[in-house]
Structure formats: structure tokens, C-alpha cells
Design an enzyme around this catalytic site. Sequence first.
Site, PDB file in Angstrom:
ATOM      1  N   HIS A  57      12.677 -12.618  30.853  1.00  0.00           N
ATOM      2  CA  HIS A  57      11.681 -11.909  30.032  1.00  0.00           C
ATOM      3  C   HIS A  57      10.596 -12.886  29.607  1.00  0.00           C
ATOM      4  O   HIS A  57      10.822 -13.770  28.789  1.00  0.00           O
ATOM      5  CB  HIS A  57      12.343 -11.284  28.805  1.00  0.00           C
ATOM      6  CG  HIS A  57      11.419 -10.382  28.030  1.00  0.00           C
ATOM      7  ND1 HIS A  57      11.539  -9.009  28.043  1.00  0.00           N
ATOM      8  CD2 HIS A  57      10.366 -10.648  27.228  1.00  0.00           C
ATOM      9  CE1 HIS A  57      10.595  -8.480  27.280  1.00  0.00           C
ATOM     10  NE2 HIS A  57       9.870  -9.459  26.773  1.00  0.00           N
ATOM     11  N   HIS A  59       5.907 -13.431  29.365  1.00  0.00           N
ATOM     12  CA  HIS A  59       4.554 -12.859  29.419  1.00  0.00           C
ATOM     13  C   HIS A  59       3.607 -13.929  29.945  1.00  0.00           C
ATOM     14  O   HIS A  59       2.957 -14.639  29.176  1.00  0.00           O
ATOM     15  CB  HIS A  59       4.122 -12.370  28.031  1.00  0.00           C
ATOM     16  CG  HIS A  59       4.895 -11.183  27.556  1.00  0.00           C
ATOM     17  ND1 HIS A  59       4.455  -9.886  27.733  1.00  0.00           N
ATOM     18  CD2 HIS A  59       6.085 -11.091  26.933  1.00  0.00           C
ATOM     19  CE1 HIS A  59       5.348  -9.047  27.228  1.00  0.00           C
ATOM     20  NE2 HIS A  59       6.348  -9.758  26.740  1.00  0.00           N
ATOM     21  N   GLN A 152       1.121  -2.543  27.339  1.00  0.00           N
ATOM     22  CA  GLN A 152       1.242  -3.227  26.054  1.00  0.00           C
ATOM     23  C   GLN A 152       0.817  -2.344  24.875  1.00  0.00           C
ATOM     24  O   GLN A 152       1.411  -2.394  23.804  1.00  0.00           O
ATOM     25  CB  GLN A 152       0.377  -4.495  26.073  1.00  0.00           C
ATOM     26  CG  GLN A 152       0.228  -5.214  24.746  1.00  0.00           C
ATOM     27  CD  GLN A 152       1.475  -5.954  24.324  1.00  0.00           C
ATOM     28  OE1 GLN A 152       1.760  -7.036  24.812  1.00  0.00           O
ATOM     29  NE2 GLN A 152       2.235  -5.376  23.407  1.00  0.00           N
ATOM     30  N   HIS A 210      10.577  -2.878  26.799  1.00  0.00           N
ATOM     31  CA  HIS A 210      10.613  -3.452  25.458  1.00  0.00           C
ATOM     32  C   HIS A 210      11.152  -2.338  24.549  1.00  0.00           C
ATOM     33  O   HIS A 210      10.462  -1.360  24.276  1.00  0.00           O
ATOM     34  CB  HIS A 210       9.206  -3.814  24.989  1.00  0.00           C
ATOM     35  CG  HIS A 210       8.651  -5.067  25.572  1.00  0.00           C
ATOM     36  ND1 HIS A 210       8.518  -5.266  26.926  1.00  0.00           N
ATOM     37  CD2 HIS A 210       8.168  -6.195  24.982  1.00  0.00           C
ATOM     38  CE1 HIS A 210       7.973  -6.460  27.136  1.00  0.00           C
ATOM     39  NE2 HIS A 210       7.761  -7.050  25.978  1.00  0.00           N
ATOM     40  N   GLU A 213      11.814  -3.175  19.479  1.00  0.00           N
ATOM     41  CA  GLU A 213      11.497  -4.514  18.965  1.00  0.00           C
ATOM     42  C   GLU A 213      10.921  -4.356  17.555  1.00  0.00           C
ATOM     43  O   GLU A 213       9.722  -4.503  17.316  1.00  0.00           O
ATOM     44  CB  GLU A 213      10.508  -5.230  19.889  1.00  0.00           C
ATOM     45  CG  GLU A 213      10.294  -6.690  19.512  1.00  0.00           C
ATOM     46  CD  GLU A 213       9.223  -7.369  20.341  1.00  0.00           C
ATOM     47  OE1 GLU A 213       8.990  -8.564  20.105  1.00  0.00           O
ATOM     48  OE2 GLU A 213       8.615  -6.720  21.214  1.00  0.00           O
ATOM     49  N   ASP A 309      10.353 -15.313  26.612  1.00  0.00           N
ATOM     50  CA  ASP A 309       9.384 -14.346  26.100  1.00  0.00           C
ATOM     51  C   ASP A 309       7.969 -14.924  26.062  1.00  0.00           C
ATOM     52  O   ASP A 309       7.081 -14.413  26.722  1.00  0.00           O
ATOM     53  CB  ASP A 309       9.800 -13.842  24.708  1.00  0.00           C
ATOM     54  CG  ASP A 309       9.121 -12.541  24.313  1.00  0.00           C
ATOM     55  OD1 ASP A 309       8.358 -11.993  25.127  1.00  0.00           O
ATOM     56  OD2 ASP A 309       9.348 -12.061  23.196  1.00  0.00           O
ATOM     57  N   TRP A 315       1.921 -14.793  20.069  1.00  0.00           N
ATOM     58  CA  TRP A 315       3.171 -14.451  19.402  1.00  0.00           C
ATOM     59  C   TRP A 315       4.037 -15.666  19.081  1.00  0.00           C
ATOM     60  O   TRP A 315       4.924 -15.585  18.247  1.00  0.00           O
ATOM     61  CB  TRP A 315       3.973 -13.468  20.262  1.00  0.00           C
ATOM     62  CG  TRP A 315       3.264 -12.171  20.438  1.00  0.00           C
ATOM     63  CD1 TRP A 315       3.287 -11.093  19.588  1.00  0.00           C
ATOM     64  CD2 TRP A 315       2.404 -11.799  21.523  1.00  0.00           C
ATOM     65  NE1 TRP A 315       2.497 -10.080  20.090  1.00  0.00           N
ATOM     66  CE2 TRP A 315       1.946 -10.488  21.272  1.00  0.00           C
ATOM     67  CE3 TRP A 315       1.986 -12.445  22.697  1.00  0.00           C
ATOM     68  CZ2 TRP A 315       1.087  -9.805  22.135  1.00  0.00           C
ATOM     69  CZ3 TRP A 315       1.123 -11.774  23.551  1.00  0.00           C
ATOM     70  CH2 TRP A 315       0.689 -10.468  23.276  1.00  0.00           C
TER      71      TRP A 315
END
Length: 429
Positions: A57, A59, A152, A210, A213, A309, A315
Site C-alpha cells: 500500500h 502512493h 481520491q 481504502h 480510514e 502508505d 500525509w
Amino acid sequence: MFDLKVTNATLPDGRTGIDIGVKSGRIVAVEHKLGGEASEIIDAGGLLVSPPFVDSHFHMDATLSLGQPRFNESGRLLDGIKIWGELKPLLTQEAVIERALRYCDLAVTQGLLAIRTHVDVCDERLLGVEALLEVKKRVAPYIDLQLVAFPQDGYYRYPGAVELLKRALDLGVDVVGGIPHFERTMADGTASVKALCEIAAKRGLMIDLHCDETDDPLSRHIETLACETQRLGLGGRSTGSHLTSMHSMDNYYVSKLLPLIAEAGVAAIANPLINIGIQGRHDTYPKRRGMTRVPELLAHGVTVAFGHDCVMDPWYSLGHGDMLDVASMGLHVAQMTSRSAMRQCFDAVTTAPARILNLEGYGLDVGCKADMVLLQAADSIEAIRLKATRLTVIKGGKVIARTPNRTSTLQLAGRPERVDPASYAPKLG
């Protein structure tokens, strides 16, 4: 005659003194005292040889974009999404490709040779999709890169996302993604799960959502994902990522939910570094831990992996592609401190994510691809404890990265001149 022979290796399953013979990019022998000549011999010296690390996982379209156009001072998920939305119109394909390739260089040095990355499709240009498809092609000789079409800003919430996701899949993106808890209503989230599962089933693709979350215990889209997975026969290719609402759910509901996930054949991916950093931001004290119920999922037979992630993006401001760092955080947050549980944490960044990604030829058995990592550690537990140096990274039977042995020198009277972190600990079973 072998192309490569790795001698005197310790394997993650505990076997010691093992030799591994490689020919034409595949493992052809795994045994004690393997005879035969080889073009190259690597003496593992009793240290751990593992299959490569797998990040299930990530991005990659956002990686290394920290501070663009501003920093996420609050650390909250929604503020990160907002900042990413501000950056998207400013992106160029060249910049996304350059950042992604830099990250892949780093990944190789860490023995990370397979990555599933979500790529934002909520952009009429599909700039990120086209950029990462190009990156996938360029890194194919050394990294298995799997792309997830990720809306997203919401499959229904973002105008045009339904068509954009379809276009991304038509371009060759591998996996169907989604973010049901970000839809405007719980009902829309549920509808998105059903629609996305139907797309995956129709196209014969994997799905990775996702899911929940959030700290909201009433966010229960994983239940819908399990139901739809069972209805559509997606078991073995369906994954719920994050699942952080489960850390806030009452135990009675979870006692019903866990068997549903297991029966459906849905895998779970926790992202310890990010989950512990982002979740619980609205809490004072007691403060929730922020990660899903990993030991309980494992006890029910669910395949559970850990993902990185994010690395230096809106983030998460830290990270350097080290899946042992991820495993260490997962171990601590989930309180998985028994010896068997610590080994499960190593599996969560190697064999478990390999199963989730359906990687062909992964492992250290005869017939597997000759992809492996020599670590400066005696076993998998010590690898996590030390964040072990990746001494040698091998892809297809060829060395693609080396890092010097980490050894410190001492200038203390009556004490050893050198200290190797992999040699001073007591020998344990």
C-alpha cells in the site's frame, strides 16, 4: 554450472546453513552443502537471506512532494487530502515521473522490489496515471509495480470520477480502488463499494479499497466489501486497506465482523506509520492507537500485510522506503511482542503482501524467481530489531544493490575494537 550460488544462508523459516543455486533467473536448488560450480558465489556467512520486501500500500504519485505547495501542519487526513488537491493542478508528468523514479532507486537499496501504489484518478488529465504507467514500464527490470485506480476525492463525490476510473483501467491500471468513507453519505459509500466490486468482477481484476480510514466506529464499509466479495466470487483478490474504524468499534460487533472477512476471503492491509500518526487526532486522552485489530484478524485466518502508505508527502513527513521500519511500528502498536508474533510482522512485509498482490514466482523455493535480500541479521526478529542493513539485493539472479556492513569502532581500553550490531545479542530460539 550455476549462474549464482548463495552459500551458508539462514532462511526466514529458521533453516540454517542453506545454499541457494540460481540459473537463468530462477532458483534451481535449495539445500545443505550444494555442490557444483558457479559464475558468482556470495557467502551469506550465516546471516539472513529473505525474499524481497513487498509494500502492498503506497502512493507513489505523491511521494517526495513534501511542502508542495505547503506543509500539513495539523497532520490530519482531510487536511492532507486538501493540500494534495491544491498540488494536483500544478503537477507535471515529468515531475511525477522524476520523483517516482527517485523513490524506486531508494526502494531498491532497501530490498523493496514489489510495490502496489494507488494513483489518483480524480484529474481530467489522468496525469498521474499516465506518469506511473511510464514509471512501471521503466522500472520493470527491477521492481514489480502494481497500480490501483484510486478516486481520491470519491467515486461518486468527485464529478466525472466514474468515467475517469474506467479510463484509467482501460489504459492498463491493474487494480480497482476506492475510498467509500470519503463519499458524502454512508449510503453513497456503500453504493460505491458495490459498484467498484462489480467493475472488478466484470473485468477480472483485483480490488483494494481504502476502507474506513476513520475514527468513526459506525464507518463499516468493510462489512459491505466482505459481502460483495462473497456475492461476486472475488475471494483471494479483494483487499480492505487501513480498516482503522475497527479500533473504535465495540467488541460484540467485531466478533461478528471478523468471521465475515475471513469467510469472504478478504485480505487486510494496515499502514502502521500513517495510521498511528493520523488517527486519533481529535482525541485528548485516552487517545486511540489508530491501527486496525491486526492480531485478531490473523487469529481468524485473514491475510494481513503492512504497507508504508506515504513517504514525505502531504500525509507523512518522514519515511525512507524501509519496510522493516514499518514492521517495527506495526509490532509495537499491535503489541505483537511474542516471538511467533514478531515473525508474523516480518511476514507482513514479505510473504503476506506477496500473496495479496498475487506475485508470480515469489519466495525462496525451487522454481521461484531468484529475487532475494541478504540482511545483516541472524534471523527475521533480529532484522526488525536492528532495521538490518541490506548487504546485497539480488533481482533475477543478478546483484543490483550493495550496502557496506554496518560496524562501529570503539576506542575504549579493554573493550573490543569493533562492534557489529548483528553479533552482540544473545542467541535465542
